[in-house]
Design a protein around this motif. Structure first.
Motif, PDB file in Angstrom:
ATOM      1  N   THR A 292       0.877  -1.170   0.000  1.00  0.00           N
ATOM      2  CA  THR A 292       0.000   0.000   0.000  1.00  0.00           C
ATOM      3  C   THR A 292       0.912   1.217   0.000  1.00  0.00           C
ATOM      4  O   THR A 292       2.140   1.094  -0.007  1.00  0.00           O
ATOM      5  CB  THR A 292      -0.914  -0.001   1.240  1.00  0.00           C
ATOM      6  N   ALA A 293       0.334   2.406   0.027  1.00  0.00           N
ATOM      7  CA  ALA A 293       1.145   3.627  -0.003  1.00  0.00           C
ATOM      8  C   ALA A 293       2.030   3.697   1.239  1.00  0.00           C
ATOM      9  O   ALA A 293       1.555   3.566   2.364  1.00  0.00           O
ATOM     10  CB  ALA A 293       0.242   4.848  -0.077  1.00  0.00           C
ATOM     11  N   ALA A 294       3.337   3.905   1.030  1.00  0.00           N
ATOM     12  CA  ALA A 294       4.270   3.978   2.161  1.00  0.00           C
ATOM     13  C   ALA A 294       4.217   5.339   2.837  1.00  0.00           C
ATOM     14  O   ALA A 294       4.539   5.467   4.017  1.00  0.00           O
ATOM     15  CB  ALA A 294       5.688   3.691   1.680  1.00  0.00           C
ATOM     16  N   ALA A 295       3.828   6.365   2.093  1.00  0.00           N
ATOM     17  CA  ALA A 295       3.757   7.729   2.644  1.00  0.00           C
ATOM     18  C   ALA A 295       2.798   8.551   1.786  1.00  0.00           C
ATOM     19  O   ALA A 295       2.555   8.229   0.621  1.00  0.00           O
ATOM     20  CB  ALA A 295       5.143   8.369   2.652  1.00  0.00           C
ATOM     21  N   LYS A 296       2.261   9.593   2.361  1.00  0.00           N
ATOM     22  CA  LYS A 296       1.327  10.451   1.622  1.00  0.00           C
ATOM     23  C   LYS A 296       2.063  11.303   0.600  1.00  0.00           C
ATOM     24  O   LYS A 296       1.516  11.641  -0.447  1.00  0.00           O
ATOM     25  CB  LYS A 296       0.544  11.336   2.594  1.00  0.00           C
ATOM     26  N   ARG A 297       3.289  11.660   0.912  1.00  0.00           N
ATOM     27  CA  ARG A 297       4.070  12.512   0.015  1.00  0.00           C
ATOM     28  C   ARG A 297       4.910  11.651  -0.918  1.00  0.00           C
ATOM     29  O   ARG A 297       5.524  10.680  -0.482  1.00  0.00           O
ATOM     30  CB  ARG A 297       4.979  13.423   0.846  1.00  0.00           C
ATOM     31  N   PRO A 298       4.965  11.945  -2.217  1.00  0.00           N
ATOM     32  CA  PRO A 298       5.777  11.150  -3.140  1.00  0.00           C
ATOM     33  C   PRO A 298       7.259  11.205  -2.775  1.00  0.00           C
ATOM     34  O   PRO A 298       7.751  12.221  -2.277  1.00  0.00           O
ATOM     35  CB  PRO A 298       5.530  11.809  -4.508  1.00  0.00           C
ATOM     36  N   GLY A 299       7.952  10.122  -3.022  1.00  0.00           N
ATOM     37  CA  GLY A 299       9.386  10.054  -2.746  1.00  0.00           C
ATOM     38  C   GLY A 299      10.040   9.058  -3.679  1.00  0.00           C
ATOM     39  O   GLY A 299       9.713   8.994  -4.867  1.00  0.00           O
ATOM     40  N   MET A 324       3.698  -6.264  -7.319  1.00  0.00           N
ATOM     41  CA  MET A 324       4.363  -4.987  -7.057  1.00  0.00           C
ATOM     42  C   MET A 324       4.109  -3.999  -8.192  1.00  0.00           C
ATOM     43  O   MET A 324       3.891  -2.801  -7.953  1.00  0.00           O
ATOM     44  CB  MET A 324       5.867  -5.204  -6.859  1.00  0.00           C
ATOM     45  N   GLY A 325       4.144  -4.506  -9.427  1.00  0.00           N
ATOM     46  CA  GLY A 325       3.879  -3.626 -10.568  1.00  0.00           C
ATOM     47  C   GLY A 325       2.500  -2.999 -10.485  1.00  0.00           C
ATOM     48  O   GLY A 325       2.324  -1.798 -10.746  1.00  0.00           O
ATOM     49  N   VAL A 326       1.508  -3.803 -10.092  1.00  0.00           N
ATOM     50  CA  VAL A 326       0.140  -3.288  -9.931  1.00  0.00           C
ATOM     51  C   VAL A 326       0.081  -2.264  -8.799  1.00  0.00           C
ATOM     52  O   VAL A 326      -0.529  -1.199  -8.924  1.00  0.00           O
ATOM     53  CB  VAL A 326      -0.838  -4.457  -9.655  1.00  0.00           C
ATOM     54  N   ALA A 327       0.746  -2.575  -7.678  1.00  0.00           N
ATOM     55  CA  ALA A 327       0.725  -1.676  -6.515  1.00  0.00           C
ATOM     56  C   ALA A 327       1.403  -0.347  -6.818  1.00  0.00           C
ATOM     57  O   ALA A 327       0.936   0.708  -6.376  1.00  0.00           O
ATOM     58  CB  ALA A 327       1.403  -2.357  -5.327  1.00  0.00           C
ATOM     59  N   PHE A 328       2.506  -0.390  -7.572  1.00  0.00           N
ATOM     60  CA  PHE A 328       3.201   0.858  -7.906  1.00  0.00           C
ATOM     61  C   PHE A 328       2.290   1.778  -8.717  1.00  0.00           C
ATOM     62  O   PHE A 328       2.246   2.991  -8.500  1.00  0.00           O
ATOM     63  CB  PHE A 328       4.481   0.565  -8.681  1.00  0.00           C
ATOM     64  N   LYS A 329       1.534   1.210  -9.660  1.00  0.00           N
ATOM     65  CA  LYS A 329       0.627   2.030 -10.472  1.00  0.00           C
ATOM     66  C   LYS A 329      -0.547   2.554  -9.651  1.00  0.00           C
ATOM     67  O   LYS A 329      -1.040   3.662  -9.888  1.00  0.00           O
ATOM     68  CB  LYS A 329       0.107   1.211 -11.661  1.00  0.00           C
ATOM     69  N   LYS A 330      -0.955   1.782  -8.682  1.00  0.00           N
ATOM     70  CA  LYS A 330      -2.137   2.147  -7.895  1.00  0.00           C
ATOM     71  C   LYS A 330      -1.814   3.134  -6.774  1.00  0.00           C
ATOM     72  O   LYS A 330      -2.580   4.071  -6.517  1.00  0.00           O
ATOM     73  CB  LYS A 330      -2.754   0.874  -7.307  1.00  0.00           C
ATOM     74  N   HIS A 331      -0.656   2.946  -6.111  1.00  0.00           N
ATOM     75  CA  HIS A 331      -0.390   3.705  -4.884  1.00  0.00           C
ATOM     76  C   HIS A 331       0.825   4.641  -4.957  1.00  0.00           C
ATOM     77  O   HIS A 331       1.075   5.364  -3.992  1.00  0.00           O
ATOM     78  CB  HIS A 331      -0.160   2.743  -3.715  1.00  0.00           C
ATOM     79  N   TYR A 332       1.580   4.627  -6.059  1.00  0.00           N
ATOM     80  CA  TYR A 332       2.848   5.356  -6.057  1.00  0.00           C
ATOM     81  C   TYR A 332       2.952   6.367  -7.201  1.00  0.00           C
ATOM     82  O   TYR A 332       4.016   6.556  -7.775  1.00  0.00           O
ATOM     83  CB  TYR A 332       4.021   4.360  -6.088  1.00  0.00           C
ATOM     84  N   LYS A 333       1.874   7.029  -7.479  1.00  0.00           N
ATOM     85  CA  LYS A 333       1.895   8.078  -8.489  1.00  0.00           C
ATOM     86  C   LYS A 333       2.849   9.194  -8.061  1.00  0.00           C
ATOM     87  O   LYS A 333       2.874   9.593  -6.895  1.00  0.00           O
ATOM     88  CB  LYS A 333       0.484   8.644  -8.697  1.00  0.00           C
ATOM     89  N   ASP A 334       3.666   9.662  -9.016  1.00  0.00           N
ATOM     90  CA  ASP A 334       4.652  10.741  -8.840  1.00  0.00           C
ATOM     91  C   ASP A 334       5.872  10.310  -8.028  1.00  0.00           C
ATOM     92  O   ASP A 334       6.722  11.145  -7.694  1.00  0.00           O
ATOM     93  CB  ASP A 334       4.013  11.984  -8.197  1.00  0.00           C
TER      94      ASP A 334
END
Length: 703
Positions: A292-299, A324-334
């Motif tokens: 899931t998202a590790a943090a609210k702010r992109p890093g 992981m590929g699916v999760a990155f697209k879903k939760h790791y924008k920017d």
């Protein structure tokens, strides 16, 4: 003074930049090393601060004319060794490189040692002693096509060993390489952003990142070799050390590490404490399959992802990378991603467009750091709706489903726990799929030369995904056995073993199987009905099982009431496995014998009589007892002639082999007094009826 700094392949340019930051003059950059010029105290400082060098050596001299023993001796003999150490100190010599005259590095090292000893004997009438383990001075000689260079070890113990790791995870990464990955990830450009490692292991990447961001020295307390050189001044060194201790900066860092292994997380926490950065890193227990998202702010996500260093574990890896590929697209924008792996095909499972890549060496392994930018276009770029590489893979899924449906009533009525559900039914999907309880094994057959490797890899990925879906099996419990051409020393590499075993039951007999650690599992499924025949016909018989493998047919014979059972195989491992199968079934009798022997050699001189014999020889064998390699088609009459000598009157031999197109020579068989009854159709159970060439079998008796 001239020096050389060593590092790993792929880190050289970062090392050059680091040396330039110290205002050293760069003389030459080569693979894995950089030659430079610097002052003694400045290089001492570099050794305490470097993040990318693994070793620093001081150049004594180099010469192009070193070609043989005599020139090597003269080169070493006429150096001013008294400038570097005294005859009361100890030394050791490391030598690398060969040429047509100097073919043995140990011999070349002795030549240099003799030259140095002679130097001190002539000058001081006193000779220094050798100490290979902890010398006062370590001399390093490197022979190349250009000549020979003599160095003095300046830094001592490996600079990449920072001292904070006492234990590490299963896939350790050296600290200097970890620092290189942090640098290449781009996170240091803005350390106010979060840095997340979803497969953090023992925490090396995050610890190095924290150390770099806080500007902490890497090696303050190391036992540097330069401390034993005449030029070393303790007072100046202490002053420099105190200065470096005080140079760290205070920063608010946002570093997060997660791993599925709680034990390795506890190691990571202890490592971070020893490195003095524990307050800056948050470690949490989490499965990378469920990101899931590790943090609210992109890093930045920076991780040394798992890759295939064990036999059979590909399904687990493909599932991980896909999730992981699916999760990155879903939760790791920017976010920015910097992911390390040794397997290019696994990167493709992520279904992400790479921005840039860097090649490195992690020990002996070639690894690749891929950078990804999770911008709007990347996030919106959807994979196939079903997550497959090919639309045609749906045909494989349908066939798998259809085959399973057709076997269900048989599986239920016979209480079958291990069976084949697919066997290259569709030519493009050239695999076999076997089910063992709630686990599966996918065995990829060798692809034809005209099939592109990339296409074959993608089809296999689809096979793994669909097998998990259609059979409702966790990818963690799917073993994949892939036949592929090994490169260089890979063919001799021992795979990590999972040591996962489970029990399957067949007609009342239990067997131990190992799906992940060997190419075969311990149970040949196609011989199921042959074993049943042996069980049903073994009562009060003397039974012999040749080429017995893990003794499964022997266990059936004992379970069926055999008077005596003799189990013969060349492998000590398989015989031990066979004994474990007997113990598993409570089969204990002094007349159950296990003998390690070459079956062909044993048969040639065998004595005694057996009422029921199971003979399943290999198609080919390099037995020392044959004039040429054993070939079952060519040599089966000779083999059966040996068996005839120990087959009791009225006894039965169940002869089987898996050579396609095998033809038994009935005339020659009659000539040695034996008759054969074709029995193949009786030993093919429903899950193998689609492949009638899986094996051939005959009942052979005295004429």
């Amino acid at each position: 003074m001239q020096f050389i700094a060593l590092t790993s392949i792929g880190v050289e340019q970062l090392l050059v930049d680091e040396l330039k930051a110290f205002d050293f003059e760069i003389n030459k950059q080569t693979i894995g090393s950089v030659k430079f010029t610097g002052a003694n105290l400045d290089v001492q400082k570099f050794c305490m601060l470097t993040r990318f060098a693994t070793r620093v050596m001081l150049l004594v001299d180099d010469q192009n004319e070193v070609k043989d023993k005599e020139s090597l001796y003269k080169f070493a003999r006429f150096q001013a060794w008294q400038d570097w150490f005294s005859p009361k100190q100890t030394f050791a010599v490391e030598f690398s490189g060969t040429n047509s005259a100097l073919k043995n590095t140990q011999f070349s090292g002795l030549v240099i040692k003799d030259a140095i000893v002679d130097y001190f004997s002539d000058l001081f009438e006193q000779r220094p002693n050798i100490d290979k383990e902890t010398p006062d001075l370590r001399i390093v000689a490197k022979l190349t096509k250009q000549g020979c260079a003599l160095y003095i070890d300046f830094s001592g113990p490996r600079l990449s060993d920072r001292g904070y790791r006492d234990k590490q995870g299963k896939a350790p990464i050296r600290e200097h390489l970890a620092a290189a990955l942090v640098k290449r990830s781009g996170w240091l450009d803005d350390i106010s952003k979060p840095l997340f490692d979803p497969c953090c292991g023992s925490g090396t990447l995050l610890i190095e990142a924290a150390s770099m961001a806080l500007n902490l020295p890497t090696n303050l307390n190391k036992d540097f070799a330069f401390k034993r050189l005449p030029s070393f001044r303790q007072a100046k060194f202490d002053e420099l050390k105190a200065e470096l201790k005080a140079q760290g900066t205070e920063q608010n860092l946002w570093l997060i590490g997660s791993d599925i292994d709680e034990k390795v997380l506890s190691i990571a926490k202890r490592n971070a404490e020893r490195a003095g950065v524990a307050t800056h890193i948050k470690f949490k227990h989490e499965d990378a399959n469920c990101l899931t998202a590790a943090a609210k702010r992109p890093g930045t996500v920076l991780s040394n992802l798992p890759y295939g260093e064990r036999l059979g574990g590909m399904a687990e890896l493909i599932s991980l990378y896909r999730n992981m590929g699916v999760a990155f697209k879903k939760h790791y924008k920017d976010w920015q991603l910097a992911l390390l792996s040794s397997d290019e095909s696994l990167f493709k499972v992520l279904k992400l467009a790479r921005k840039k890549g860097y090649k490195f060496k992690n020990g002996p392994l070639d690894v690749l750091l891929n950078l990804y930018e999770m911008n709007e276009q990347q996030v919106q770029q959807s994979s196939d709706s079903n997550g497959l590489n090919f639309e045609g893979s749906a045909a494989f899924a349908n066939r798998l489903k259809k085959n399973l449906q057709g076997l269900k009533s048989w599986i239920k009525s016979e209480n079958i726990k291990a069976y084949r559900v697919y066997d290259a039914d569709i030519p493009e999907y050239n695999v076999a799929v076997d089910v063992y309880n709630q686990s599966a094994v996918i065995f990829e057959y060798k692809a034809p030369k005209e099939i592109d490797d990339v296409v074959a890899e993608k089809r296999l990925q689809d096979v793994i995904t669909l097998t998990a879906q259609q059979l409702d099996i966790d990818p963690l419990n799917i073993a994949v056995k892939v036949r592929k051409k090994q490169k260089g020393q890979e063919q001799y590499k021992a795979f990590d073993k999972q040591n996962r075993t489970e029990i399957v039951e067949e007609f009342g007999v239990k067997f131990k199987v190992n799906l992940f650690d060997y190419l075969d599992t311990g149970l040949f499924l196609d011989h199921r009905l042959a074993r049943k025949f042996i069980q049903q016909n073994a009562k009060d018989k003397r039974v012999l099982n040749l080429f017995a493998y893990t003794g499964t047919a022997s266990a059936h014979a004992a379970f069926g009431g055999a008077k005596a059972v003799t189990t013969i195989d060349m492998s000590k491992t398989y015989l031990k496995w066979a004994e474990e199968n007997f113990e598993l079934n409570g089969l204990k009798n002094s007349r159950y014998r296990f003998e390690q022997a070459d079956c062909l050699k044993w048969l040639e001189h065998a004595k005694g009589q057996y009422d029921l014999i199971f003979l399943d020889p290999p198609t080919f064998s390099n037995s020392k007892r044959m004039a040429d390699a054993f070939d079952v088609q060519r040599d089966h009459i000779k083999l059966l002639g040996w068996v005839k000598n120990i087959l009791a009157p009225g006894g039965t031999l169940l002869f089987s082999n898996n050579k396609r197109g095998f033809k038994i020579d009935e005339m020659a068989l009659a000539g040695i007094g034996l008759t054969a009854q074709e029995y193949s159709k009786h030993t093919l159970s429903p899950d193998f009826k689609r492949n009638k060439q899986i094996h051939n079998s005959w009942l052979i008796r005295h004429a």
